[in-house]
Design a protein around this motif. Structure first.
Motif, PDB file in Angstrom:
ATOM      1  N   UNK A 119     -16.243  27.601   9.417  1.00  0.00           N
ATOM      2  CA  UNK A 119     -15.246  27.482   8.353  1.00  0.00           C
ATOM      3  C   UNK A 119     -15.212  28.745   7.510  1.00  0.00           C
ATOM      4  N   UNK A 120     -16.384  29.329   7.238  1.00  0.00           N
ATOM      5  CA  UNK A 120     -16.447  30.567   6.470  1.00  0.00           C
ATOM      6  C   UNK A 120     -15.783  31.701   7.244  1.00  0.00           C
ATOM      7  N   UNK A 121     -16.059  31.796   8.540  1.00  0.00           N
ATOM      8  CA  UNK A 121     -15.442  32.852   9.352  1.00  0.00           C
ATOM      9  C   UNK A 121     -13.927  32.700   9.366  1.00  0.00           C
ATOM     10  N   UNK A 122     -13.455  31.483   9.452  1.00  0.00           N
ATOM     11  CA  UNK A 122     -12.008  31.239   9.429  1.00  0.00           C
ATOM     12  C   UNK A 122     -11.421  31.691   8.099  1.00  0.00           C
ATOM     13  N   UNK A 123     -12.078  31.343   6.993  1.00  0.00           N
ATOM     14  CA  UNK A 123     -11.597  31.758   5.674  1.00  0.00           C
ATOM     15  C   UNK A 123     -11.611  33.272   5.537  1.00  0.00           C
ATOM     16  N   UNK A 124     -12.674  33.908   6.023  1.00  0.00           N
ATOM     17  CA  UNK A 124     -12.775  35.360   5.950  1.00  0.00           C
ATOM     18  C   UNK A 124     -11.613  36.010   6.688  1.00  0.00           C
ATOM     19  N   UNK A 125     -11.333  35.556   7.898  1.00  0.00           N
ATOM     20  CA  UNK A 125     -10.233  36.123   8.683  1.00  0.00           C
ATOM     21  C   UNK A 125      -8.895  35.918   7.981  1.00  0.00           C
ATOM     22  N   UNK A 126      -8.730  34.789   7.324  1.00  0.00           N
ATOM     23  CA  UNK A 126      -7.479  34.539   6.595  1.00  0.00           C
ATOM     24  C   UNK A 126      -7.360  35.457   5.389  1.00  0.00           C
ATOM     25  N   UNK A 128      -8.758  38.417   4.942  1.00  0.00           N
ATOM     26  CA  UNK A 128      -8.595  39.805   5.366  1.00  0.00           C
ATOM     27  C   UNK A 128      -7.119  40.142   5.571  1.00  0.00           C
ATOM     28  N   UNK A 129      -6.327  39.154   5.954  1.00  0.00           N
ATOM     29  CA  UNK A 129      -4.888  39.382   6.154  1.00  0.00           C
ATOM     30  C   UNK A 129      -4.193  39.811   4.866  1.00  0.00           C
ATOM     31  N   UNK A 130      -4.748  39.462   3.703  1.00  0.00           N
ATOM     32  CA  UNK A 130      -4.135  39.798   2.416  1.00  0.00           C
ATOM     33  C   UNK A 130      -4.542  41.177   1.901  1.00  0.00           C
ATOM     34  N   UNK A 132      -4.486  45.043   1.684  1.00  0.00           N
ATOM     35  CA  UNK A 132      -3.539  46.081   2.110  1.00  0.00           C
ATOM     36  C   UNK A 132      -4.243  47.161   2.933  1.00  0.00           C
ATOM     37  N   UNK A 133      -3.461  47.877   3.735  1.00  0.00           N
ATOM     38  CA  UNK A 133      -3.999  48.991   4.518  1.00  0.00           C
ATOM     39  C   UNK A 133      -4.229  50.178   3.587  1.00  0.00           C
ATOM     40  N   UNK A 134      -5.173  51.034   3.848  1.00  0.00           N
ATOM     41  CA  UNK A 134      -5.997  51.118   5.055  1.00  0.00           C
ATOM     42  C   UNK A 134      -7.223  50.196   5.027  1.00  0.00           C
ATOM     43  N   UNK A 135      -7.537  49.645   3.837  1.00  0.00           N
ATOM     44  CA  UNK A 135      -8.729  48.807   3.723  1.00  0.00           C
ATOM     45  C   UNK A 135      -8.669  47.604   4.666  1.00  0.00           C
ATOM     46  N   UNK A 136      -7.502  46.969   4.739  1.00  0.00           N
ATOM     47  CA  UNK A 136      -7.349  45.797   5.600  1.00  0.00           C
ATOM     48  C   UNK A 136      -7.575  46.128   7.060  1.00  0.00           C
ATOM     49  N   UNK A 137      -6.992  47.234   7.496  1.00  0.00           N
ATOM     50  CA  UNK A 137      -7.153  47.623   8.901  1.00  0.00           C
ATOM     51  C   UNK A 137      -8.602  47.981   9.210  1.00  0.00           C
ATOM     52  N   UNK A 138      -9.257  48.681   8.280  1.00  0.00           N
ATOM     53  CA  UNK A 138     -10.669  49.041   8.479  1.00  0.00           C
ATOM     54  C   UNK A 138     -11.511  47.774   8.602  1.00  0.00           C
ATOM     55  N   UNK A 139     -11.290  46.795   7.716  1.00  0.00           N
ATOM     56  CA  UNK A 139     -12.081  45.564   7.747  1.00  0.00           C
ATOM     57  C   UNK A 139     -11.819  44.782   9.027  1.00  0.00           C
ATOM     58  N   UNK A 140     -10.572  44.735   9.470  1.00  0.00           N
ATOM     59  CA  UNK A 140     -10.259  44.027  10.717  1.00  0.00           C
ATOM     60  C   UNK A 140     -10.992  44.671  11.894  1.00  0.00           C
ATOM     61  N   UNK A 141     -11.058  45.996  11.909  1.00  0.00           N
ATOM     62  CA  UNK A 141     -11.751  46.688  12.999  1.00  0.00           C
ATOM     63  C   UNK A 141     -13.263  46.445  12.924  1.00  0.00           C
ATOM     64  N   UNK A 142     -13.821  46.425  11.706  1.00  0.00           N
ATOM     65  CA  UNK A 142     -15.243  46.084  11.561  1.00  0.00           C
ATOM     66  C   UNK A 142     -15.509  44.684  12.104  1.00  0.00           C
ATOM     67  N   UNK A 143     -14.658  43.750  11.716  1.00  0.00           N
ATOM     68  CA  UNK A 143     -14.847  42.370  12.168  1.00  0.00           C
ATOM     69  C   UNK A 143     -14.641  42.227  13.669  1.00  0.00           C
ATOM     70  N   UNK A 171     -15.048  44.483  -1.776  1.00  0.00           N
ATOM     71  CA  UNK A 171     -14.797  44.129  -3.167  1.00  0.00           C
ATOM     72  C   UNK A 171     -13.603  43.194  -3.295  1.00  0.00           C
ATOM     73  N   UNK A 172     -12.534  43.474  -2.545  1.00  0.00           N
ATOM     74  CA  UNK A 172     -11.353  42.611  -2.571  1.00  0.00           C
ATOM     75  C   UNK A 172     -11.679  41.229  -2.021  1.00  0.00           C
TER      76      UNK A 172
END
Length: 182
Positions: A119-126, A128-130, A132-143, A171-172
């Motif tokens: 459930x936590x992983x699902x929430x985290x993935x949701x 991360x979608x919010x 903004x790039x480039x932070x969002x894209x970096x986090x998606x690639x880390x994950x 932080x976000x």
């Protein structure tokens, strides 16, 4: 993650599901698939079996069990988690890999912790979608499993920029989670 609905909607959905209404079943499938898939991925990570197949078989088993009536969506979810876990146990026993099964069970901390982790992983993935790039894209690639050097090469950034973007993304995420848990 379950879509927010009012009690009347949930009651109506549950009633329709218990009557094996296909649209209610599809709604529940969409609501629970991601969490169940995360859990099945953990169980089936070292096997040739597909986690998606395990989830789909659990839903098929649920659909065929006309004799089982549920009084809450939580009990439907629990039924599905148990069905996936039982399918995994049967798979391991069928292969006769008793030592692998024993090792897997020793690694598994507990059923409840697995459910909470998924459930936590699902929430985290949701959340991360919010971001903004480039932070969002970096986090998606880390994950997705890439390290800082791979992300820097992929995004044509310096490693320092990748670390800074990841730090801002974390932080976000902390803010998202603290607002979401109120």
């Amino acid at each position: 993650m379950e879509v927010c609905r009012n009690d009347d909607d949930l009651g109506f959905l549950l009633m329709r599901f218990n009557q094996r209404d296909t649209s209610a079943f599809a709604t529940i499938y969409m609501d629970f698939f991601t969490e169940l898939h995360v859990y099945a991925n953990r169980l089936y990570c070292n096997t040739s079996e597909s986690a998606a197949d395990a989830v789909q078989e659990a839903f098929c088993y649920l659909w065929e069990r006309h004799d089982v009536i549920f009084d809450s969506l939580t009990k439907i979810k629990a039924f599905l988690f148990v069905a996936i876990k039982n399918r995994y146990k049967n798979h391991v026993n069928h292969l006769g890999v008793r030592q692998k099964y024993k090792d897997a069970m020793e690694r598994e901390t507990s059923f409840v912790e697995d459910v909470l982790d998924s459930e936590l992983a699902t929430s985290l993935l949701e959340y991360v979608e919010y971001i903004p790039d480039p932070e969002g894209k970096v986090m998606k690639l880390y994950l997705a499993g890439l390290d800082a050097e791979e992300i820097a090469d992929h995004m044509k950034l310096s490693i320092r920029t990748v670390y800074n973007a990841k730090s801002r993304a974390v932080g976000m995420l902390k803010k998202f989670f603290s607002l979401g848990n109120r």
